[in-house]
Write an enzyme that holds these catalytic residues in place. Structure first.
Site, PDB file in Angstrom:
ATOM      1  N   PHE A 156     -13.518  -6.644   7.218  1.00 18.42           N
ATOM      2  CA  PHE A 156     -14.281  -7.694   6.557  1.00 18.42           C
ATOM      3  C   PHE A 156     -13.715  -9.035   6.999  1.00 18.42           C
ATOM      4  CE2 PHE A 156     -14.911 -10.409   2.690  1.00 18.42           C
ATOM      5  CZ  PHE A 156     -16.293 -10.365   2.637  1.00 18.42           C
ATOM      6  N   ILE A 163      -7.410 -10.809   9.391  1.00 14.32           N
ATOM      7  CA  ILE A 163      -8.369  -9.742   9.185  1.00 14.32           C
ATOM      8  C   ILE A 163      -7.665  -8.379   9.178  1.00 14.32           C
ATOM      9  CG2 ILE A 163     -10.527  -8.712   9.965  1.00 14.32           C
ATOM     10  CD1 ILE A 163     -10.632 -11.718   9.039  1.00 14.32           C
ATOM     11  N   THR A 164      -7.646  -7.750   8.010  1.00 15.71           N
ATOM     12  CA  THR A 164      -7.068  -6.419   7.858  1.00 15.71           C
ATOM     13  C   THR A 164      -7.902  -5.402   8.627  1.00 15.71           C
ATOM     14  OG1 THR A 164      -6.201  -6.975   5.672  1.00 15.71           O
ATOM     15  CG2 THR A 164      -6.455  -4.642   6.184  1.00 15.71           C
ATOM     16  N   GLN A 195      23.659  -0.776 -20.670  1.00 14.34           N
ATOM     17  CA  GLN A 195      22.528  -1.419 -21.321  1.00 14.34           C
ATOM     18  C   GLN A 195      21.805  -2.411 -20.397  1.00 14.34           C
ATOM     19  OE1 GLN A 195      22.899  -4.375 -24.661  1.00 14.34           O
ATOM     20  NE2 GLN A 195      22.158  -2.629 -25.865  1.00 14.34           N
ATOM     21  N   GLY A 254      23.859  -3.349  -3.427  1.00 18.66           N
ATOM     22  CA  GLY A 254      23.915  -3.541  -1.978  1.00 18.66           C
ATOM     23  C   GLY A 254      23.037  -2.568  -1.224  1.00 18.66           C
ATOM     24  N   GLU A 278      -7.195 -11.470  -0.794  1.00 20.18           N
ATOM     25  CA  GLU A 278      -8.370 -11.244  -1.653  1.00 20.18           C
ATOM     26  C   GLU A 278      -8.331 -12.124  -2.899  1.00 20.18           C
ATOM     27  OE1 GLU A 278     -10.060  -7.354  -1.945  1.00 20.18           O
ATOM     28  OE2 GLU A 278      -8.935  -6.681  -0.189  1.00 20.18           O
ATOM     29  N   GLY A 279      -7.846 -13.334  -2.710  1.00 23.04           N
ATOM     30  CA  GLY A 279      -7.777 -14.317  -3.793  1.00 23.04           C
ATOM     31  C   GLY A 279      -6.359 -14.460  -4.308  1.00 23.04           C
TER      32      GLY A 279
END
Length: 378
Positions: A122, A156-157, A278, A339, A362-363
């Site tokens: 797209f 573009i993916t 904790q 580490g 995508e935003g």
């Protein structure tokens, strides 16, 4: 309200989880070499993932958005690059073709895409059109029975491996966003050039390219929708795409959490596992709460879409929250590992790098907040 997955959804989740374990093989090397997972994409096609939401009549699996989200979540726990390949292909290409394409376009393009025989991309973003998607400088000049396409697309993916591209371009500049069209462009057309692969921080085995168009002739029958429908097409498509990215971000966060939880039970300091300290317990508790919240928002957005209800706000909320949870808690997962978290073989540093893009593509998170604000103030 029923929070229990159906048996069918449990099956697709379990199948995705099992497949994701195969992705572990070579995932670190693929990341280092920025190598596209071609063989795994073929396997995902065989499993039905590459056309999961497309009706069976057009070669897809005919499943719903929730099933799609479950697939992405499980894959992204292990390999976020593989997940975004599936996401962009399904959300941004197949959805638009199925929802707005003609029968001829569906038979010619949707069927092979849904079967996974071809890959889709797209093309919306440009050097000067990212968050402002209406500012299209790529032009599609109307020549009667065809368009002449000129311009450049960025980020573009699937850009290098795709066969079919949905390209957003301006035909009537005087009409602003109402003059934009979306064209189906095949790889290999004269004048269509794919630029070098981007060397990215994360999701490195997903290929990202610029696309260059120089007097590319595109038949008019390759336009989707009426003249000037392109901007609406892009906005409608991105709403669904945001659910996919929310699922990817959710998977990244959950994958990092799973690694941190397991490591905390193995690593000992001061004579006992660090999970008994904790300080570590609080980190794990915060991870669990935030990830479950992101999961509920993402699943709700998918459910809302599947009910045929307006889902723009829900998609934006899910994408915003899940992406920020992914970024926050992949950092914490590295911290839990100490580490060792900084070392590639423990995976969490890769997930941390992968998480960042979910706040951008995508935003951006800022755009998601704008979408949400407009909806609640309407």
């Amino acid at each position: 309200m029923n929070f229990e997955l159906s048996e069918e959804h449990k099956m697709i989740r379990d199948a995705s989880r099992e497949f994701a374990q195969e992705l572990k093989a070579g995932v670190i090397q693929r990341d280092e070499e920025a190598k596209f997972p071609t063989d795994f994409v073929r396997q995902m096609a065989d499993l039905g993932f590459m056309g999961i939401m497309t009706p069976e009549a057009y070669g897809g699996a005919g499943m719903d958005t929730l099933a799609y989200v479950l697939v992405l979540e499980e894959i992204a726990k292990i390999d976020a690059s593989a997940a975004v390949i599936v996401s962009a292909h399904n959300s941004l290409v197949l959805y638009g073709l199925n929802a707005f394409g003609t029968e001829e376009q569906k038979q010619k393009y949707l069927v092979p895409l849904a079967k996974g025989e071809k890959l889709g991309a797209f093309a919306l973003s440009e050097p000067e059109a990212g968050s402002d998607a209406s500012s299209q400088h790529t032009t599609a000049e109307d020549k009667g029975d065809h368009y002449i396409l000129n311009g450049t697309k960025n980020w573009i993916t699937n850009g290098g491996h795709a066969d079919i591209y949905l390209v957003i371009a301006q035909t009537h500049p005087e009409k602003g966003h109402k003059g934009i069209n979306v064209l189906i462009v095949e790889k290999g057309l004269p004048g269509f050039t794919i630029g070098p692969k981007e060397n990215k921080l994360g999701i490195r085995s997903s290929d990202t390219h610029s696309l260059l168009f120089s007097d590319v002739k595109v038949p008019k029958e390759n336009r989707i929708g009426e003249d000037g429908f392109g901007f609406k097409f892009a906005m409608k498509t991105l709403d669904g795409g945001r659910i996919g990215i929310a699922a990817q971000a959710l998977g990244i966060a959950a994958g990092a959490y799973n690694l941190a939880l397991a490591y905390s039970k193995e690593r000992k300091t001061f004579g006992k596992p660090i999970s008994e300290h904790q300080a570590i317990q609080f980190k794990l508790a915060d991870m669990e709460v935030d990830i479950e919240t992101a999961r509920l928002l993402t699943y709700k957005a998918a459910w809302t879409k599947d009910q045929g209800l307006p889902y723009g706000k829900e998609a934006a909320m899910a994408k915003l929250h899940a992406s920020e949870v992914a970024m926050k808690h992949t950092v914490e997962a590295v911290q839990v590992h100490g580490g060792y978290g900084y070392v590639k073989e423990y995976h969490v540093e890769r997930l941390m790098r992968d998480a960042k893009i979910t706040q951008i593509y995508e935003g951006t998170s800022e755009i998601q907040r704008l979408v949400i604000a407009r909806e609640i103030l309407r």
